[in-house]
Write an enzyme that holds these catalytic residues in place. Structure first.
Site, short mmCIF file in Angstrom:
data_model
loop_
_atom_site.label_atom_id
_atom_site.label_comp_id
_atom_site.label_asym_id
_atom_site.label_seq_id
_atom_site.Cartn_x
_atom_site.Cartn_y
_atom_site.Cartn_z
CG LEU A 16 -1.84 1.13 1.48
CD1 LEU A 16 -2.95 1.17 0.42
CD2 LEU A 16 -2.49 1.03 2.89
CD GLU B 107 -0.03 -5.10 9.27
OE1 GLU B 107 -1.23 -5.24 9.55
OE2 GLU B 107 0.73 -6.03 8.95
CB SER C 81 0.81 4.76 18.40
OG SER C 81 1.42 3.53 18.70
CD GLU C 82 1.94 8.85 16.60
OE1 GLU C 82 2.09 7.84 15.88
OE2 GLU C 82 2.72 9.14 17.52
CD GLN D 197 17.19 1.81 32.86
OE1 GLN D 197 17.38 1.90 31.64
NE2 GLN D 197 17.90 2.48 33.74
N1 CAA Z 1 -13.00 -0.81 6.58
C1 CAA Z 1 -13.76 -0.49 5.48
N2 CAA Z 1 -13.84 0.76 4.96
C2 CAA Z 1 -13.12 1.73 5.58
C3 CAA Z 1 -12.33 1.47 6.70
C4 CAA Z 1 -12.27 0.15 7.22
N3 CAA Z 1 -11.54 -0.15 8.28
N4 CAA Z 1 -11.74 2.63 7.08
C5 CAA Z 1 -12.15 3.58 6.23
N5 CAA Z 1 -13.01 3.04 5.32
C6 CAA Z 1 -13.72 3.73 4.24
C7 CAA Z 1 -14.57 4.88 4.79
O1 CAA Z 1 -15.84 4.42 5.15
C8 CAA Z 1 -14.61 5.83 3.61
O2 CAA Z 1 -15.60 5.38 2.72
P1 CAA Z 1 -16.36 6.40 1.69
O3 CAA Z 1 -15.42 6.62 0.56
O4 CAA Z 1 -17.56 5.60 1.26
O5 CAA Z 1 -16.68 7.63 2.44
C9 CAA Z 1 -13.24 5.64 2.95
O6 CAA Z 1 -12.76 4.36 3.39
C10 CAA Z 1 -12.24 6.70 3.34
O7 CAA Z 1 -12.16 6.73 4.74
P2 CAA Z 1 -11.59 7.99 5.53
O8 CAA Z 1 -12.32 9.22 5.06
O9 CAA Z 1 -11.61 7.66 6.98
O10 CAA Z 1 -10.10 8.06 4.95
P3 CAA Z 1 -8.87 8.94 5.38
O11 CAA Z 1 -8.19 9.40 4.16
O12 CAA Z 1 -9.27 9.96 6.40
O13 CAA Z 1 -7.87 7.86 6.04
C11 CAA Z 1 -6.96 6.46 7.74
C12 CAA Z 1 -8.21 7.02 7.06
C13 CAA Z 1 -7.48 5.68 8.91
C14 CAA Z 1 -6.01 7.55 8.22
C15 CAA Z 1 -6.24 5.53 6.73
O14 CAA Z 1 -5.65 6.26 5.67
C16 CAA Z 1 -5.17 4.68 7.39
O15 CAA Z 1 -5.46 3.67 8.02
N6 CAA Z 1 -3.87 5.07 7.27
C17 CAA Z 1 -2.77 4.22 7.73
C18 CAA Z 1 -2.31 3.33 6.62
C19 CAA Z 1 -1.56 2.15 7.13
O16 CAA Z 1 -1.92 1.52 8.11
N7 CAA Z 1 -0.49 1.81 6.40
C20 CAA Z 1 0.28 0.66 6.70
C21 CAA Z 1 0.57 -0.06 5.41
S1 CAA Z 1 0.87 -1.79 5.50
C22 CAA Z 1 2.39 -1.96 6.21
O17 CAA Z 1 2.60 -1.46 7.26
C23 CAA Z 1 3.47 -2.68 5.50
C24 CAA Z 1 3.57 -4.13 5.76
O18 CAA Z 1 3.92 -4.87 4.84
C25 CAA Z 1 3.34 -4.71 7.11
#
Ligand code: CAA
Length: 395
Positions: free
Chosen positions: A135, A377, A380-381, A350
């Site tokens: 992602l 994933e 924390s924020e 520690q």
């Molecule tokens: N399940 C289903 N749908 C969801 C959802 C969920 N958990 N969370 C949000 N949605 C939907 C919303 O309902 C919304 O739908 P509509 O378009 O119909 O309105 C849409 O998604 C957009 O939601 P938001 O307006 O809440 O989106 P946002 O831009 O404000 O972002 C966020 C929300 C929670 C900050 C999200 O961007 C997020 O989780 N960011 C962190 C990303 C992340 O965890 N990255 C880690 C990548 S993986 C990794 O770490 C690598 C690895 O290999 C381990």
């Protein structure tokens, strides 16, 4: 191996004999086969292919996937119990297992077509192939909806171009679920998910990410240069990618919480044993409140994490019939367990003093490994954002 603390069975969850069996199987395997080599793989940064292959043979790489698709056919509680045990021996093995189970298998099982399940889920769930999830991009991490990579439809293929970063298992993965923009005008509603085969032209493994911890888990960038992805490898519909990414991360976050619990327990048990044995100023250091109160806080946070993780696992299990989201439970479990892992690893260093800082003991590895659980994933924020938005009714 450190003497165990007073192991709690956890809340009254009436674990079935199958749960006890998978926990014991994972514990025995982890302590016998992983713990002795964890230091070596951390030092060299090599991918532990042999132990991962054996974990596949034990059914640990697709625990919740039905047997008809190559999995072990167990539930989410079985998954977290096993992942906790593996991570207690080595968090890097925990990362590889978590991504394979939650971010790849769960996503394909829930959103994939029948042919996709046959072709991609079966080999990955049975541990014969490795799956990954992509992602993040260099300029889009927490704000995942702002990605730049593009997929353009040309007849019966999509042409993929762009660069993704921090892809766990990318250097060894056979298949990767990748999220790209198909319609930038629509912002997050223009994102689509694809199943990518890594041995096709146009797929390039980029630079390996040099990491502080979980060093045996291979992580790299991936680059697409006119990669031609058949339409039948689109996961879900066009524009559904962001919701798929978020729903899959809900599952992934429960896995990372279980991994964090394993790191916290390993740190705690080592600290407890040291506090029982090490003497200073004429008594065991555990008799000083400066040490014993740290142990009390570690133990309490560990048991609270366990409750949140089991609650999240049960919510995810319920969702299999109700279809309800378990976003809140997953975010709370991940937030609290990852901060507990960091708290416990910090305290363990520690309590061990100079020996905690020494590479002769695994304590400093627990400390380095714990940090990532507060970052990947969803930091924390971001977990606090998700929890508070849901509580305030803002989403
Ligand atoms: N399940 C289903 N749908 C969801 C959802 C969920 N958990 N969370 C949000 N949605 C939907 C919303 O309902 C919304 O739908 P509509 O378009 O119909 O309105 C849409 O998604 C957009 O939601 P938001 O307006 O809440 O989106 P946002 O831009 O404000 O972002 C966020 C929300 C929670 C900050 C999200 O961007 C997020 O989780 N960011 C962190 C990303 C992340 O965890 N990255 C880690 C990548 S993986 C990794 O770490 C690598 C690895 O290999 C381990």
């Amino acid at each position: 191996m450190p003497a165990p603390s007073n192991m709690h069975p956890g809340p009254n969850l009436s674990l079935t004999p199958e749960h006890e069996m998978i926990r014991q199987t994972a514990r025995d395997f982890a302590q016998r086969e992983i713990a002795p080599v964890a230091g070596h793989f951390d030092e060299t940064g090599e991918f532990p292919a042999e132990t991962i292959r054996k974990m596949g043979a034990l059914g640990l790489m697709g625990i919740e996937i039905p047997e008809e698709y190559g999995g072990a056919g167990m539930d989410t509680l079985a998954y977290v119990l096993a992942l906790e045990e593996i991570s207690k021996a080595d968090a890097a093995h925990g990362t590889i297992m978590s991504v394979n189970n939650s971010l790849f298998c769960y996503g394909i099982y829930r959103f994939g077509s029948e042919p996709q399940k046959e072709k991609y889920l079966r080999p990955v769930a049975s541990g014969q192939a490795i799956g990954a999830y992509s992602l993040t991009e260099p300029m889009s991490g927490s704000d995942a909806g702002t990605m730049r990579s593009r997929a353009e439809r040309q007849g019966d293929v999509y042409v993929l171009n762009g660069r993704k970063s921090w892809v766990t298992s990318a250097p060894v993965a056979d298949y990767i679920v990748v999220f790209l923009m198909t319609d930038p005008e629509k912002k997050h509603r223009g994102i689509t998910a694809f199943l990518v085969e890594t041995d096709r032209p146009g797929f390039i493994r980029g630079k390996k990410e040099p990491k502080l911890g979980i060093r045996a888990s291979a992580t790299s960038e991936i680059v697409f240069e006119d990669y031609r992805c058949p339409v039948e490898n689109r996961l879900g519909e066009e524009g559904e990618g962001f919701k798929i990414a978020m729903a899959v991360l809900d599952a992934g976050r429960i896995g990372i919480a279980a991994q964090a619990l394993g790191i916290a327990e390993a740190s705690y048990e080592a600290a407890l044993q040291y506090a029982r044995e090490r003497e200073a100023f004429g008594q065991k250091i555990g008799q000083f409140q400066g040490i014993s109160f740290k142990l009390a806080d570690m133990k309490t946070r560990i048991e609270a994490s366990r409750l949140l993780i089991y609650q999240a696992a049960l919510a995810k299990e319920r969702a299999k019939t109700t279809g309800e989201r378990f976003t809140l439970e997953a975010a709370m479990a991940k937030l609290f367990a990852s901060e507990t892992a960091m708290f416990c690893a910090h305290a363990a260093v520690q309590i061990h003093g100079g020996m905690g800082y020494s590479r002769e003991l695994p304590i400093e590895r627990y400390f380095r490994d714990a940090k990532i659980t507060e970052i990947y994933e969803g930091t924390s924020e971001i977990q606090r954002l998700v929890i508070s938005r849901m509580e305030l009714g803002l989403r």
